[in-house]
Design an enzyme around this catalytic site. Structure first.
Site: not given
Length: 258
Positions: A21, A54, A122
């Site tokens: 990540d 993201e 998400e």
């Protein structure tokens, strides 16, 4: 983050696909070469197979495209993007209006076109996640996004109930099913240990396994009574069974005679 990636790589060197990540502040710049350089570090130093970004804006898709063209696989992530909660107004579900849901679909498609091999969805309504999954050619991984995604993920500590503090219990996500209550078992175990140490129940004879031979114990008591060490008092060899024991702690087969 590289330190954490290295630890995961050591623990699972050959089996899973390892995705690092990308930390906040390591890939958001207009200069996409910064993101590429940091992605290289995650792969070369961290041992990752891929990285995750993201967001699905045009700028983010441009970064994803540049990194993929540079030879690093990228996992996309849309919906609730935790690194951007100050912009989103907190940990809030996304895509709950028709316009926002359509925007999420566009973001996911944009990431796919940029070369992302999969997309995390998400905290979005199940019907929205299903529609996005059906529209994409690459897999989706859902977290709090219903059962229509290609796969599922939950935070390890949440699904095992590893954190038992009451404050944590208040913030376990609504979408997270707890498959165990490990945290409570840890708390109970520590409390029992404390109680038994204070009462003297632990270790007791059961957990005091290392013994002297009867003869050596008598000789040791004599030494204590004499108040001095008689170097020639003990004639037993350290190789005697009563003096030496193979411990084999933690699966170690080496002999330890301490």
């Amino acid at each position: 983050m590289i330190h954490h990636c290295q630890a995961v790589k050591r623990g699972a060197p050959n089996r899973p696909l390892l995705v690092g990540d990308m930390p906040f502040g390591s890939y958001e710049y207009k200069d996409v070469d910064i993101a590429l350089r940091n992605a290289y570090r995650m792969v070369k130093e961290g041992g990752m197979d891929a990285v995750k970004f993201e967001g699905g804006s045009e700028a983010r898709a441009n970064t994803v495209k540049h990194v993929v063209e540079g030879g690093v696989a990228v996992l996309g992530h849309v919906g609730l993007t935790p690194q951007a909660i100050s912009v989103l107004g907190g940990f809030r579900a996304q895509g709950r209006t028709a316009a926002n849901a359509r925007s999420l679909l566009d973001d996911a498609l944009r990431l796919q076109d940029a070369g992302a091999f999969a997309v995390v969805l998400e905290c979005v309504p199940a019907n929205v996640a299903t529609a996005i999954t059906e529209a994409l050619e690459v897999p989706t991984i859902g977290i709090g996004a219903g059962g229509g995604t290609s796969g599922q993920v939950l935070v390890f500590h949440d699904l095992l109930g590893m954190l038992s503090h009451p404050h944590h219990e208040e913030f376990v996500p609504r979408f997270c099913k707890q498959y165990a209550r490990v945290g409570m078992e840890i708390t109970n175990g520590l409390a029992q240990f404390k109680e038994e140490v204070e009462s003297g129940a632990f270790p007791g004879n059961d957990y005091s396994p290392y013994k002297m031979s009867k003869r050596e114990e008598e000789m040791f008591n004599e030494l204590l009574e004499n108040g001095s060490k008689d170097e020639g008092a003990s004639s037993s060899s350290l190789e005697d069974a009563d003096e030496s024991e193979q411990l084999n702690l933690y699966g170690n087969n080496k002999t330890d005679s301490r």
